[in-house]
Design a protein around this motif. Sequence first.
Motif, short mmCIF file in Angstrom:
data_model
loop_
_atom_site.label_atom_id
_atom_site.label_comp_id
_atom_site.label_asym_id
_atom_site.label_seq_id
_atom_site.Cartn_x
_atom_site.Cartn_y
_atom_site.Cartn_z
N HIS A 63 0.58 24.11 -14.43
CA HIS A 63 0.99 22.77 -14.87
C HIS A 63 1.15 22.77 -16.38
N GLU A 71 -3.70 14.15 -13.13
CA GLU A 71 -3.03 14.08 -11.82
C GLU A 71 -3.72 13.05 -10.94
N ARG A 72 -2.97 12.55 -9.95
CA ARG A 72 -3.57 11.54 -9.06
C ARG A 72 -4.49 12.23 -8.07
N ASP A 73 -5.66 11.66 -7.92
CA ASP A 73 -6.61 12.14 -6.93
C ASP A 73 -6.03 11.86 -5.54
N PRO A 74 -5.90 12.89 -4.69
CA PRO A 74 -5.23 12.67 -3.40
C PRO A 74 -5.97 11.67 -2.50
N GLU A 75 -7.27 11.61 -2.65
CA GLU A 75 -8.06 10.76 -1.74
C GLU A 75 -8.05 9.29 -2.17
N THR A 76 -8.18 9.04 -3.45
CA THR A 76 -8.33 7.64 -3.91
C THR A 76 -7.07 7.10 -4.60
N GLY A 77 -6.16 8.00 -4.99
CA GLY A 77 -4.97 7.56 -5.73
C GLY A 77 -5.22 7.29 -7.20
N THR A 284 -17.11 10.75 -4.97
CA THR A 284 -16.34 9.52 -4.80
C THR A 284 -17.27 8.37 -4.43
N HIS A 319 -7.55 0.15 -7.48
CA HIS A 319 -7.86 1.10 -6.41
C HIS A 319 -9.20 0.71 -5.80
#
Length: 402
Positions: A63, A71-77, A284, A319
């Motif tokens: 990257h 980057e966006r956390d895949p689980e929480t956005g 989380t 979120h």
Amino acid sequence: HLSRCRDKPAGCAARVNMPQEWPKIGGVTMKFLMVGAGLSGAVIGRRMAEAGHDVTVIDSRNHVAGNCHTERDPETGVMVHVYGPHIFHTDDEAVWNYVNAFTTFMPYKNRVKSTTQGQVFSLPVNLHTINQFFGKTMRPDEARAFIEEQADTSITDPQTFEEQALRFVGPDLYEAFFKGYTEKQWGCSPTELPASILKRLPVRFNYDDNYFFHRFQGMPEHGYTPMVEAILDHPGITVSLSTPFDPAMKAEHDHIVWSGPLDGYFDYDLGRLGYRTLDFERFTASGDWQGCAVMNYGDRDVPFTRITEHKHFSPWESHEGSVLYREFSRACGPDDIPYYPIRMVDEKALLADYVARAEGQDGVTFVGRLGTYRYLDMDVTIREAMDTAQAFLTALERQSAL
Ligand code: UDP
């Protein structure tokens, strides 16, 4: 009064090797290689590409944006500061205008808390912190006089972190907020660290709890990575990710801009400069877990230095889930990502040797936090990159005018 000042290392210039003599080019395109796709490589590369030169940017990681990658956390956005908290702040209007040309900055003020000795305090140390800590209701002048009484005024020219702390805040605040945190963060005694590290933090005799006192402060709306991608988005720039530097690349380019570790350029052959690396323990929660973006932990027996709740870096987003990082600091091994140059007081000789070597390198310019082994903020990194690019252009113009 502690003032926030820039890290000026002994004998390590921002631009270690500024070429005096460029190849005679007569309007010919120069081939630049930027080693590292962080802020330095992107800003210098962009400027050289705009001037018509041919720019390749490589990065060993997959990257761009170096350690300010988001980057966006895949689980929480939630937008996550993958390599730890990065808050953009500057007094440099040109730098502020520069970054705003590539992304929208949202208003953001960094307000940090510290949990220590069983209470939560406001940082940086301000009148609220002082009154709460000492159980008093002092006004600014009273607090100033009170802290001056605690301070060790026999220290006239503080050299180490500890001397700086004892001189300006005295032993009790030092013990609560700085000693344990610093031992955890830097893995050594504050007597071995330069005073400049503590000079990053102000002490305020009012209730201003803004961590920074710069005129401009904000957070890029979509994170830092799209901002750096936008800087690199130019027809004259080719970006190759997951591409480590290979010495054979030297022959293929007219000039190399190195933003990797200064000692790494020389294969660490004189020994390794000390860096700290960070480990993040992700967890989380739902809703709001800690109520602020950054909570520091001053007690030595808490193993982590701070907890970051990333959603608070984007207060304009909403979120339900929350993602948090517990941050642990440790010595940087050969395969770890270097974060902080330690700059131990007794490390100056090794640094000076590498700087002398770097100055003797033809065709390479060393830039940025790792390339010049300094604790640089993002705005200073960008300012120096702008200046380096300008110096390149001036040198090239001078050369082609001959
Ligand atoms: N520091 C500390 N206690 C704190 C915050 C900072 O002792 O609660 C010291 C620590 O040595 C740290 C330095 O001050 O490395 C600079 O702090 P800053 O918040 O600028 O660190 P960064 O966010 O760059 O890691």
